[in-house]
Design a protein around this motif. Structure first.
Motif, PDB file in Angstrom:
ATOM      1  N   VAL A   1       0.823  -1.215   0.000  1.00 28.69           N
ATOM      2  CA  VAL A   1       0.000   0.000   0.000  1.00 28.69           C
ATOM      3  C   VAL A   1       0.858   1.267   0.000  1.00 28.69           C
ATOM      4  N   SER A   2       2.098   1.148   0.528  1.00 27.35           N
ATOM      5  CA  SER A   2       2.938   2.353   0.521  1.00 27.35           C
ATOM      6  C   SER A   2       3.825   2.419  -0.725  1.00 27.35           C
ATOM      7  N   ARG A   3       4.043   1.295  -1.369  1.00 27.98           N
ATOM      8  CA  ARG A   3       4.827   1.274  -2.625  1.00 27.98           C
ATOM      9  C   ARG A   3       4.063   0.469  -3.681  1.00 27.98           C
TER      10      ARG A   3
ATOM     11  N   GLU B   1      -5.413   5.877  -0.790  1.00 31.65           N
ATOM     12  CA  GLU B   1      -4.715   7.005  -1.407  1.00 31.65           C
ATOM     13  C   GLU B   1      -3.399   7.245  -0.661  1.00 31.65           C
ATOM     14  N   LEU B   2      -2.338   7.468  -1.397  1.00 24.75           N
ATOM     15  CA  LEU B   2      -1.046   7.701  -0.737  1.00 24.75           C
ATOM     16  C   LEU B   2      -1.019   9.112  -0.161  1.00 24.75           C
TER      17      LEU B   2
END
Ligand SMILES: Cc1ncc(C[n+]2csc(CCOP(=O)(O)OP(=O)(O)O)c2C)c(N)n1
Ligand code: SF4
Length: 278
Positions: A87-89, A261-262
Motif C-alpha cells: 500500500v505504501s509502494r 490514497e497515498l
C-alpha cells in the motif's frame, strides 16, 4: 534526450541469488524457487521492482535465495509486512512466501484479513502438511491420522481447508500448484501476479525429510478437470469435494483491489528513530 542504455531484462537465472539453499536435497521448495524465478522473468519484471516477503520456516527462506528486494521477517507475519509494503509502494510487485505452519497457524488471522482486504499481492504457501524447520510437528493441514513420535496416533483434528477459507474470506484468485511441476507452477505464479487483488497460490511442496511418503504426490497431482470459475461458491464446492490434488487456477474473480490514497508522511524517519532510541 536521455541516451542512457536500457539494461536488458533479467532472465530467470538472474532472479536467483548466489546463496546456496540449505534445504534438504529433494525438498519441494527447490522447485518453487525455480518456478518463482521463471515466473518473474516471464512477466518481464526488473529485480528492483520486486519484493519477496516471508516469515519463518524452511520455505520462508525464499527471500535469501532470490536476487531482488527481500524481507525475511517474523514467524507468521509475512502478510502484514507485505500489505504495508504494497500500500505504501504500489509500484512494486510484492510476493509473500512461506509454509503452512507460518501461514495457517501463527499467521492464520493475518491470512483471513489479507484475503478480506484484497490488496494487490501474491501469497505463495509451500504446503507440506508439517512444520519442517522445527523437526516435524503437525500443522493445520496435517492429516488427522498422521502417526509420528510427536503426535502418537495422529492429532485426530480436522485439517484446515486453506483454499476454501481464502475463498470465503474474499481472495480474488485461488490456485493450487505442485512443486514437482516447475513449468506449470511458474505459469500459475505468473497468472497470480498478473491478477489484480489478493492472489493465493497453494503449492503442494513435499517435505521429504519428515513426510517421506509425500514423494508419491507426483503420482497424484494432475490438472484440474474443470475450467477456472468466477463463482466462489462453485469453486468452494469443487475444492471441498476433490481429493486435494487438482492443480490449476481454481477461482479468478473481479473484486477491486484495496489501495488507499497515498499521503505524505507526517513524521520524518529521524524523528521516529529518536522516539524509539533506548
Ligand atoms: C514466535 C515463534 N514461534 C515459534 C517459532 C518456531 N518455528 C519456527 S519455523 C516454525 C514452523 C515452520 O513450519 P512451516 O511454516 O510449515 O514451514 P516449513 O519449515 O515446513 O517450510 C516454527 C513453529 C518461531 N520461530 N517464532
Ligand atoms: S525439513 Fe522438510 S521442508 Fe525443511 S528443507 Fe528439509 S525437506 Fe524441506
Amino acid at each position: 534526450m536521455n541516451d542512457a542504455p536500457v539494461a536488458p531484462l533479467p532472465a530467470a537465472k538472474d532472479f536467483k541469488s548466489d546463496t546456496t539453499p540449505i534445504w534438504c536435497p529433494g525438498c519441494g521448495d527447490y522447485g518453487v524457487l525455480t518456478s518463482l524465478a521463471r515466473a518473474l522473468a516471464a512477466l518481464a519484471c526488473r529485480r528492483e521492482e520486486v519484493a519477496i516477503v516471508s516469515g519463518i520456516g524452511c520455505s520462508s527462506r525464499m527471500p535469501a535465495y532470490m536476487n531482488c528486494y527481500g524481507f525475511h521477517g517474523v514467524h507468521g507475519r509475512a502478510l502484514p509486512v507485505a500489505t504495508g509494503l504494497k500500500v505504501s509502494r504500489p509500484d512494486l510487485t510484492v510476493i509473500a512466501t512461506g509454509g503452512d505452519g507460518d501461514g495457517y497457524s501463527i499467521g492464520g488471522n493475518h491470512f483471513l484479513h489479507a484475503c478480506r482486504r484484497n490488496v494487490d499481492l501474491t501469497y505463495i504457501v509451500m504446503d507440506n502438511h508439517v512444520y519442517g524447520m522445527t523437526k516435524g510437528q503437525a500443522s493445520p493441514t496435517t492429516e488427522p491420522d498422521w502417526d509420528n513420535a510427536l503426535t502418537p496416533g495422529g492429532t485426530g483434528l480436522r485439517p484446515f481447508q486453506p483454499l476454501v477459507i481464502a475463498l470465503a474470506s474474499g481472495a480474488n484468485f485461488v490456485a493450487r500448484a505442485f512443486s514437482g511441476d516447475v513449468i506449470g507452477t511458474a505459469d500459475i505464479i505468473a497468472k497470480a501476479v498478473r491478477s489484480p487483488g489478493f492472489s493465493f497460490v497453494e503449492v503442494l511442496s513435499p517435505c521429504i525429510t519428515f513426510r517421506a511418503e509425500q514423494r508419491h504426490w507426483k503420482e497424484l497431482a494432475r490438472p484440474a478437470p474443470v475450467a477456472t470459475t468466477d463463482d466462489p461458491a462453485r469453486a468452494a464446492r469443487r475444492i471441498m469435494t476433490d481429493d486435494g490434488f487438482n492443480i490449476g487456477v481454481l477461482y479468478a474473480g473481479d473484486r477491486k483491489p484495496y489501495q488507499p490514497e497515498l499521503r505524505r508522511a507526517q513524521r520524518s524517519l529521524q524523528e521516529l528513530a529518536r522516539e524509539f532510541a533506548l
